[in-house]
Enzyme design. Structure first.
Site, PDB file in Angstrom:
ATOM      1  N   GLU A  38       0.845  -1.199   0.000  1.00 22.01           N
ATOM      2  CA  GLU A  38       0.000   0.000   0.000  1.00 22.01           C
ATOM      3  C   GLU A  38       0.877   1.245   0.000  1.00 22.01           C
ATOM      4  O   GLU A  38       1.952   1.251   0.599  1.00 22.01           O
ATOM      5  CB  GLU A  38      -0.926  -0.007   1.225  1.00 22.01           C
ATOM      6  CG  GLU A  38      -1.939  -1.146   1.198  1.00 22.01           C
ATOM      7  CD  GLU A  38      -2.917  -1.101   2.374  1.00 22.01           C
ATOM      8  OE1 GLU A  38      -2.856  -0.142   3.175  1.00 22.01           O
ATOM      9  OE2 GLU A  38      -3.746  -2.016   2.495  1.00 22.01           O
ATOM     10  N   HIS A  91      -8.280   1.114   1.623  1.00 26.08           N
ATOM     11  CA  HIS A  91      -8.040   0.911   3.060  1.00 26.08           C
ATOM     12  C   HIS A  91      -8.853   1.905   3.899  1.00 26.08           C
ATOM     13  O   HIS A  91      -8.322   2.718   4.648  1.00 26.08           O
ATOM     14  CB  HIS A  91      -6.551   1.057   3.402  1.00 26.08           C
ATOM     15  CG  HIS A  91      -6.182   0.330   4.666  1.00 26.08           C
ATOM     16  ND1 HIS A  91      -4.942  -0.214   4.878  1.00 26.08           N
ATOM     17  CD2 HIS A  91      -6.892   0.074   5.797  1.00 26.08           C
ATOM     18  CE1 HIS A  91      -4.902  -0.783   6.079  1.00 26.08           C
ATOM     19  NE2 HIS A  91      -6.075  -0.610   6.656  1.00 26.08           N
TER      20      HIS A  91
END
Length: 529
Positions: A262, A280
């Site tokens: 990420e 997220h």
């Protein structure tokens, strides 16, 4: 006295500052800007509050001289080097329950969106396409939901999806089947779950054991109609294996909020209509952020005040049982009394836990003993994180337990071994429903002594007039006696006097009491709590 400095490295809710209160100097920086962060830390801070964008690695921790607490306003700690923090005596705290509702609701949102093709149908409509026939979905009613990881979030998901009429099964090797049964959920092996579930949600942390747990082999066992949701941690679900299974028709759909790397913006999974994906967002609600900020602010207050912090992740001893928690300050005080009476730091402590509380994990009481002893010899800034390191090479502590206690429901005996081979013993207990602290034995003398801030102990040969001498010296010195107890072995034998007094006793006054009473020793104790 200067206020402790708290550095807020990322934007937090106003409620966080309110929870901190006026007792701290608050500074701000952009934690994502590395140079700005390191400079702010090097300027001297006691605590730093972060979210996910600030990387508190070994370099940052080393730059922060005097740092005592790293507080992560959230659950994940991937951006904190916990071993480096522990080695430096820095407490790491998070807010483990702040986002569980938000995370559960997002997982459910992804499950529903995947079942009904919400994302691609919405995109098609915005592009002017009325594609009803293309996006025929599936109902949840009377389908089987398989939950991989049945902790707090998994249990919230189960309760909510049962209201949709789903049958819920779960895989969790650490949960007792009886607990699952209470929630109307059947615990099964992972293979059984994979073969029977119509929908699967993942609620596991990423560890060596769980990395790619749902991978190539697991995805060979699922129904081709299954839809899989991962809103827990990236890397538990093998994204490459999932892509292949979706393309080959072995999995019907997926909902993703987390990724192995990420930020993630170019995954091939994003090209598939069967996938609904979010960046997220599990903890990204106003309510979760506010709860997280308040929780870590309270933890910072406790940590800088030297208290045990329930949400500390690197405190030796692990989670503290509610029945053990009241014993922590008692053992600290017992260790201060013992060390003061000994006149030196014992080379080792043994904490003996007896009675009802012995059935719970009391290993943290070893750290309580060390912390109290270090306070007694004048060590400053002792916490439950740095106490074992500060004591290394100087003293040790151990705990043993026994469910039998002859006189008290719960009883703690603290034994300190001195350098000359002698042993000093202080016993304590918590009385009644309110768990009132009492010192019940010192050096073999029975007492019923509340461990108030200022105490005075005398050991002497029992004879008339000693009480008068002590009272006279304290009276002349303007020190009020709040309580006094005298215990003796026998008339004319050894005696111990214990006094609760309203103010501290100077070394000069101790000398006068010793001279006039002829006591073997006189010890003044000011307890730090």
């Amino acid at each position: 006295m200067a206020k402790p400095v708290v550095l807020i490295a990322e934007e937090l809710s106003p409620a966080t500052l309110q929870a901190l209160g006026p007792d701290f100097e608050v500074r701000n920086c952009d934690g994502a800007n590395r140079d700005e962060l390191l400079a702010a830390l090097a300027a001297g801070v006691d605590a730093v509050l972060i979210r996910s964008a600030t990387k508190m690695d070994a370099e940052a921790i080393a730059a922060a001289k005097g740092l005592k607490v790293i507080a992560r306003a959230g659950v994940g700690l991937d951006n904190v080097d916990i071993p480096a923090a522990t080695a430096a005596g820095v407490m790491v705290v998070n807010a483990p329950t702040s986002n569980i509702v938000s995370a559960a609701e997002l997982a459910i949102s992804l499950l529903l969106a995947s079942a009904r093709f919400i994302s691609p149908a919405h995109a098609a409509l915005r592009n002017g396409k009325w594609a009803r026939s293309k996006y025929t979905g599936a109902e949840l009613f009377e389908k089987t939901l398989g939950i991989v990881g049945f902790g707090r979030i998994g249990q919230l998901v189960a309760a909510r999806m049962q209201a949709f009429g789903m049958n819920v099964i779960a895989y969790d090797p650490y949960l007792q089947p009886a607990r699952a049964a209470q929630l109307g959920v059947k615990l099964v092996d992972l293979d059984v779950l994979l073969m029977n579930a119509d929908f699967i949600t993942i609620h596991l942390p990423k560890t060596k054991e769980t990395a790619n747990l749902i991978g190539v082999e697991a995805l060979k066992k699922v129904k081709p109609s299954v839809r899989i949701v991962n809103a827990a941690r990236g890397g538990v679900l093998d994204e490459a294996a999932l892509y292949d299974a979706l393309v080959e028709g072995r999995v019907a759909g997926a909902g993703l909020d987390v990724y192995s790397t990420e930020p993630c913006t170019d995954s091939p999974l994003f090209t598939l209509d069967q996938v609904v994906a979010t960046p997220h967002l599990g903890a990204s609600t106003d309510e979760a952020q506010e709860r997280a900020g308040i929780a870590v602010a309270v933890s910072v207050r406790k940590a800088l005040g030297g208290e045990l912090v329930p949400d500390a992740v690197n405190v030796k001893g692990g989670a503290i049982h509610p029945e053990i928690r009241p014993s922590l300050p008692l053992v600290e005080k017992m260790a201060q009394i013992l060390t003061s009476i000994a006149g030196e730091l014992p080379v080792s402590f043994e904490v003996q836990v007896r009675g009802d509380i012995a059935e719970h994990d009391s290993s943290i009481l070893a750290t309580s003993a060390i912390k109290g002893a270090l306070f007694a010899i004048g060590t400053e800034d002792v916490t439950y994180v740095n106490a074992p390191n500060l004591a290394e090479g100087r003293t040790t502590a151990s705990v043993n337990t026994d469910p039998e206690s002859s006189e008290y429901r719960s009883f703690i005996s603290l034994r300190g071994a001195l350098s000359d081979g002698r042993q000093v013993i202080v016993d304590g207990t918590l009385m009644g429903i309110r768990k009132v602290e009492k010192i019940i034995n010192v050096e073999g003398f029975d007492l019923d002594l509340p461990p108030t801030e200022n105490l005075l102990f005398l050991r002497y040969t029992d004879k008339p007039g000693v009480v008068g001498h002590v009272g006279n010296v304290l009276g002349i010195s303007g020190i009020n006696i709040a309580g006094m107890q005298v215990a003796r072995t026998n008339a004319g034998g050894e005696a111990l006097m214990a006094l609760n007094i309203d103010s501290a006793v100077t070394s000069e006054i101790v000398g006068k009491i010793s001279e006039e009473s002829g006591a073997e020793f006189v010890r003044a104790v000011t307890l730090i709590s």
